[in-house]
Design an enzyme around this catalytic site. Structure first.
Site, PDB file in Angstrom:
ATOM      1  N   PRO A  92       0.791  -1.226   0.000  1.00 16.72           N
ATOM      2  CA  PRO A  92       0.000   0.000   0.000  1.00 16.72           C
ATOM      3  C   PRO A  92       0.825   1.278   0.000  1.00 16.72           C
ATOM      4  O   PRO A  92       1.871   1.366   0.643  1.00 16.72           O
ATOM      5  CB  PRO A  92      -0.826  -0.098   1.289  1.00 16.72           C
ATOM      6  CG  PRO A  92      -0.138  -1.108   2.131  1.00 16.72           C
ATOM      7  CD  PRO A  92       0.539  -2.058   1.187  1.00 16.72           C
ATOM      8  N   ASN A  93       0.305   2.236  -0.732  1.00 20.80           N
ATOM      9  CA  ASN A  93       0.846   3.601  -0.839  1.00 20.80           C
ATOM     10  C   ASN A  93       2.157   3.701  -1.618  1.00 20.80           C
ATOM     11  O   ASN A  93       2.645   4.799  -1.842  1.00 20.80           O
ATOM     12  CB  ASN A  93       1.007   4.250   0.555  1.00 20.80           C
ATOM     13  CG  ASN A  93      -0.332   4.392   1.244  1.00 20.80           C
ATOM     14  OD1 ASN A  93      -1.251   4.967   0.672  1.00 20.80           O
ATOM     15  ND2 ASN A  93      -0.470   3.852   2.438  1.00 20.80           N
TER      16      ASN A  93
ATOM     17  N   ARG B 161       5.166  10.911  -1.893  1.00 23.60           N
ATOM     18  CA  ARG B 161       5.368  10.686  -0.443  1.00 23.60           C
ATOM     19  C   ARG B 161       6.647  11.404  -0.006  1.00 23.60           C
ATOM     20  O   ARG B 161       7.451  11.825  -0.843  1.00 23.60           O
ATOM     21  CB  ARG B 161       5.443   9.181  -0.142  1.00 23.60           C
ATOM     22  CG  ARG B 161       4.115   8.484  -0.391  1.00 23.60           C
ATOM     23  CD  ARG B 161       4.176   7.030  -0.039  1.00 23.60           C
ATOM     24  NE  ARG B 161       4.186   6.788   1.403  1.00 23.60           N
ATOM     25  CZ  ARG B 161       4.265   5.578   1.956  1.00 23.60           C
ATOM     26  NH1 ARG B 161       4.321   4.507   1.185  1.00 23.60           N
ATOM     27  NH2 ARG B 161       4.267   5.446   3.257  1.00 23.60           N
TER      28      ARG B 161
ATOM     29  N   TYR C 180      11.644   8.580   1.398  1.00 25.52           N
ATOM     30  CA  TYR C 180      11.483   7.571   0.339  1.00 25.52           C
ATOM     31  C   TYR C 180      12.188   7.910  -0.974  1.00 25.52           C
ATOM     32  O   TYR C 180      12.187   7.103  -1.899  1.00 25.52           O
ATOM     33  CB  TYR C 180       9.987   7.338   0.075  1.00 25.52           C
ATOM     34  CG  TYR C 180       9.260   6.810   1.291  1.00 25.52           C
ATOM     35  CD1 TYR C 180       9.587   5.579   1.845  1.00 25.52           C
ATOM     36  CD2 TYR C 180       8.244   7.553   1.905  1.00 25.52           C
ATOM     37  CE1 TYR C 180       8.946   5.096   2.974  1.00 25.52           C
ATOM     38  CE2 TYR C 180       7.594   7.076   3.033  1.00 25.52           C
ATOM     39  CZ  TYR C 180       7.948   5.857   3.560  1.00 25.52           C
ATOM     40  OH  TYR C 180       7.304   5.367   4.678  1.00 25.52           O
TER      41      TYR C 180
ATOM     42  N   ASN D 295       7.730  -5.661  -0.776  1.00 30.28           N
ATOM     43  CA  ASN D 295       7.708  -4.524   0.147  1.00 30.28           C
ATOM     44  C   ASN D 295       6.268  -4.423   0.625  1.00 30.28           C
ATOM     45  O   ASN D 295       5.413  -3.880  -0.083  1.00 30.28           O
ATOM     46  CB  ASN D 295       8.146  -3.232  -0.548  1.00 30.28           C
ATOM     47  CG  ASN D 295       8.180  -2.065   0.431  1.00 30.28           C
ATOM     48  OD1 ASN D 295       7.651  -2.146   1.539  1.00 30.28           O
ATOM     49  ND2 ASN D 295       8.797  -0.970   0.022  1.00 30.28           N
TER      50      ASN D 295
ATOM     51  N   ALA E 133       3.085  -0.558   4.953  1.00 29.89           N
ATOM     52  CA  ALA E 133       2.664  -0.541   6.363  1.00 29.89           C
ATOM     53  C   ALA E 133       2.168  -1.908   6.847  1.00 29.89           C
ATOM     54  O   ALA E 133       2.197  -2.185   8.057  1.00 29.89           O
ATOM     55  CB  ALA E 133       1.581   0.514   6.564  1.00 29.89           C
TER      56      ALA E 133
ATOM     57  N   HIS F 164       4.054  -4.179   9.415  1.00 32.09           N
ATOM     58  CA  HIS F 164       4.076  -4.020  10.862  1.00 32.09           C
ATOM     59  C   HIS F 164       2.917  -4.693  11.582  1.00 32.09           C
ATOM     60  O   HIS F 164       2.915  -4.779  12.795  1.00 32.09           O
ATOM     61  CB  HIS F 164       4.125  -2.525  11.202  1.00 32.09           C
ATOM     62  CG  HIS F 164       5.142  -1.784  10.373  1.00 32.09           C
ATOM     63  ND1 HIS F 164       6.487  -2.065  10.437  1.00 32.09           N
ATOM     64  CD2 HIS F 164       5.007  -0.823   9.401  1.00 32.09           C
ATOM     65  CE1 HIS F 164       7.140  -1.284   9.574  1.00 32.09           C
ATOM     66  NE2 HIS F 164       6.264  -0.540   8.927  1.00 32.09           N
TER      67      HIS F 164
ATOM     68  N   ASP G 273       1.236 -15.083   6.969  1.00 32.80           N
ATOM     69  CA  ASP G 273       0.836 -16.480   6.740  1.00 32.80           C
ATOM     70  C   ASP G 273       0.944 -16.855   5.263  1.00 32.80           C
ATOM     71  O   ASP G 273       1.313 -17.984   4.924  1.00 32.80           O
ATOM     72  CB  ASP G 273      -0.605 -16.711   7.233  1.00 32.80           C
ATOM     73  CG  ASP G 273      -0.710 -16.692   8.754  1.00 32.80           C
ATOM     74  OD1 ASP G 273       0.335 -16.730   9.436  1.00 32.80           O
ATOM     75  OD2 ASP G 273      -1.849 -16.630   9.265  1.00 32.80           O
TER      76      ASP G 273
ATOM     77  N   GLU H 290      12.141  -9.600   1.882  1.00 33.56           N
ATOM     78  CA  GLU H 290      11.399  -8.390   2.250  1.00 33.56           C
ATOM     79  C   GLU H 290      12.298  -7.182   2.047  1.00 33.56           C
ATOM     80  O   GLU H 290      13.454  -7.201   2.474  1.00 33.56           O
ATOM     81  CB  GLU H 290      10.973  -8.485   3.713  1.00 33.56           C
ATOM     82  CG  GLU H 290      10.275  -7.230   4.212  1.00 33.56           C
ATOM     83  CD  GLU H 290       9.732  -7.395   5.624  1.00 33.56           C
ATOM     84  OE1 GLU H 290       9.054  -8.403   5.886  1.00 33.56           O
ATOM     85  OE2 GLU H 290      10.004  -6.520   6.451  1.00 33.56           O
TER      86      GLU H 290
ATOM     87  N   HIS I 219      12.619  -2.735   2.114  1.00 32.07           N
ATOM     88  CA  HIS I 219      12.090  -1.417   2.471  1.00 32.07           C
ATOM     89  C   HIS I 219      13.016  -0.362   1.922  1.00 32.07           C
ATOM     90  O   HIS I 219      14.247  -0.508   1.978  1.00 32.07           O
ATOM     91  CB  HIS I 219      11.971  -1.266   3.991  1.00 32.07           C
ATOM     92  CG  HIS I 219      11.037  -2.263   4.578  1.00 32.07           C
ATOM     93  ND1 HIS I 219       9.668  -2.152   4.462  1.00 32.07           N
ATOM     94  CD2 HIS I 219      11.283  -3.416   5.235  1.00 32.07           C
ATOM     95  CE1 HIS I 219       9.111  -3.205   5.035  1.00 32.07           C
ATOM     96  NE2 HIS I 219      10.068  -3.991   5.504  1.00 32.07           N
TER      97      HIS I 219
ATOM     98  N   SER J 168      13.158   2.749   3.186  1.00 24.68           N
ATOM     99  CA  SER J 168      13.716   3.392   4.385  1.00 24.68           C
ATOM    100  C   SER J 168      14.250   2.314   5.325  1.00 24.68           C
ATOM    101  O   SER J 168      13.908   1.136   5.195  1.00 24.68           O
ATOM    102  CB  SER J 168      12.623   4.208   5.076  1.00 24.68           C
ATOM    103  OG  SER J 168      11.565   3.367   5.507  1.00 24.68           O
TER     104      SER J 168
ATOM    105  N   ARG K 260      13.291   4.451  12.416  1.00 21.01           N
ATOM    106  CA  ARG K 260      12.074   5.261  12.348  1.00 21.01           C
ATOM    107  C   ARG K 260      11.220   5.129  13.612  1.00 21.01           C
ATOM    108  O   ARG K 260      11.720   4.745  14.658  1.00 21.01           O
ATOM    109  CB  ARG K 260      11.324   4.896  11.058  1.00 21.01           C
ATOM    110  CG  ARG K 260      12.192   5.162   9.813  1.00 21.01           C
ATOM    111  CD  ARG K 260      11.424   5.005   8.540  1.00 21.01           C
ATOM    112  NE  ARG K 260      10.299   5.925   8.488  1.00 21.01           N
ATOM    113  CZ  ARG K 260       9.304   5.822   7.619  1.00 21.01           C
ATOM    114  NH1 ARG K 260       9.296   4.841   6.741  1.00 21.01           N
ATOM    115  NH2 ARG K 260       8.320   6.694   7.636  1.00 21.01           N
TER     116      ARG K 260
ATOM    117  N   ARG L 208       7.220   1.194  13.570  1.00 24.26           N
ATOM    118  CA  ARG L 208       7.743   0.632  12.315  1.00 24.26           C
ATOM    119  C   ARG L 208       8.913  -0.325  12.554  1.00 24.26           C
ATOM    120  O   ARG L 208       9.402  -0.962  11.629  1.00 24.26           O
ATOM    121  CB  ARG L 208       8.227   1.751  11.384  1.00 24.26           C
ATOM    122  CG  ARG L 208       7.116   2.621  10.870  1.00 24.26           C
ATOM    123  CD  ARG L 208       7.634   3.576   9.821  1.00 24.26           C
ATOM    124  NE  ARG L 208       6.785   4.741   9.725  1.00 24.26           N
ATOM    125  CZ  ARG L 208       5.701   4.828   8.957  1.00 24.26           C
ATOM    126  NH1 ARG L 208       5.351   3.827   8.176  1.00 24.26           N
ATOM    127  NH2 ARG L 208       4.963   5.917   8.946  1.00 24.26           N
TER     128      ARG L 208
HETATM  129  C1  DQA Z   1       8.169   1.120   3.790  1.00 26.64           C
HETATM  130  C2  DQA Z   1       8.236   1.374   5.305  1.00 26.64           C
HETATM  131  C3  DQA Z   1       6.855   1.242   5.927  1.00 26.64           C
HETATM  132  O1  DQA Z   1       6.923   1.510   7.326  1.00 26.64           O
HETATM  133  C4  DQA Z   1       5.903   2.238   5.306  1.00 26.64           C
HETATM  134  O2  DQA Z   1       4.603   2.080   5.837  1.00 26.64           O
HETATM  135  C5  DQA Z   1       5.882   2.183   3.820  1.00 26.64           C
HETATM  136  C6  DQA Z   1       7.155   2.019   3.122  1.00 26.64           C
HETATM  137  C7  DQA Z   1       9.528   1.373   3.107  1.00 26.64           C
HETATM  138  O3  DQA Z   1       9.696   0.908   1.988  1.00 26.64           O
HETATM  139  O4  DQA Z   1      10.396   2.034   3.664  1.00 26.64           O
HETATM  140  O5  DQA Z   1       4.858   2.350   3.193  1.00 26.64           O
HETATM  141  O6  DQA Z   1       7.822  -0.229   3.571  1.00 26.64           O
END
Ligand code: DQA
Length: 142
Positions: free
Chosen positions: A9-10, A17, A22, A74, A77, A80, A87, A98, A100, A102, A107, A111
């Site tokens: 998401p996002n 952002r 990011y 990735n 959010a 977390h 699962d 996985e 990220h 950031s 942070r 997170r």
């Molecule tokens: C993220 C870190 C997450 O905490 C955040 O909610 C994101 C991006 C990252 O790529 O740094 O949406 O996954």
């Protein structure tokens, strides 16, 4: 050989952002960089983004029956708190990395915990776009 890349998401809003966290690249920029490196490595990418937990789970489940060699995810959010995505990763018997952009450990406290990383092969966090590229390299070394 096919690698599944899942953006949560996002991440479709990268570029809009917080750039100090990011970076400036859009999701399209990241995907283009991944495609260029994948071509050099002679590997096929299936890239998927969703803001919905269930859609991410459905996509991961397709990797059970598909010819997917490994997954780069990735979870945004969901990292977390999504036990459901955890699962869905846990059931896969292929490498899952996985990533990220950031460094989640630098942070906010909420997170710092990843519920998904313990069921992944490994985690790469804090290298911006290079987190994805490093994950691709790591999968190809596997
Ligand atoms: C993220 C870190 C997450 O905490 C955040 O909610 C994101 C991006 C990252 O790529 O740094 O949406 O996954």
């Amino acid at each position: 050989m096919k690698i599944l890349v899942v953006h949560g998401p996002n991440l479709n809003l990268l570029g809009k952002r917080d750039k100090s966290i990011y970076g400036n690249d859009t999701l399209e920029d990241i995907n283009n960089m991944l495609h260029i490196r994948a071509k050099e490595l002679k590997v096929e990418l299936d890239i998927f983004q969703s803001n919905c937990e269930g859609d991410i789970i459905d996509k991961l489940q397709q990797a059970i029956i598909g010819d997917v060699y490994g997954v780069i995810i990735n979870p945004g959010a969901y990292t977390h708190y999504s036990i459901a995505i955890r699962d869905a990763i846990e059931v896969l018997d292929i490498p899952v990395i996985e990533v990220h952009l950031s460094n989640i450990f630098k942070r906010e406290d909420f997170r710092k915990q990843s519920v998904t990383a313990p069921v992944c092969t490994g985690q790469i966090t804090g290298f911006g776009v290079n987190s994805y590229l490093l994950a691709l390299e790591a999968l190809m070394m596997n």
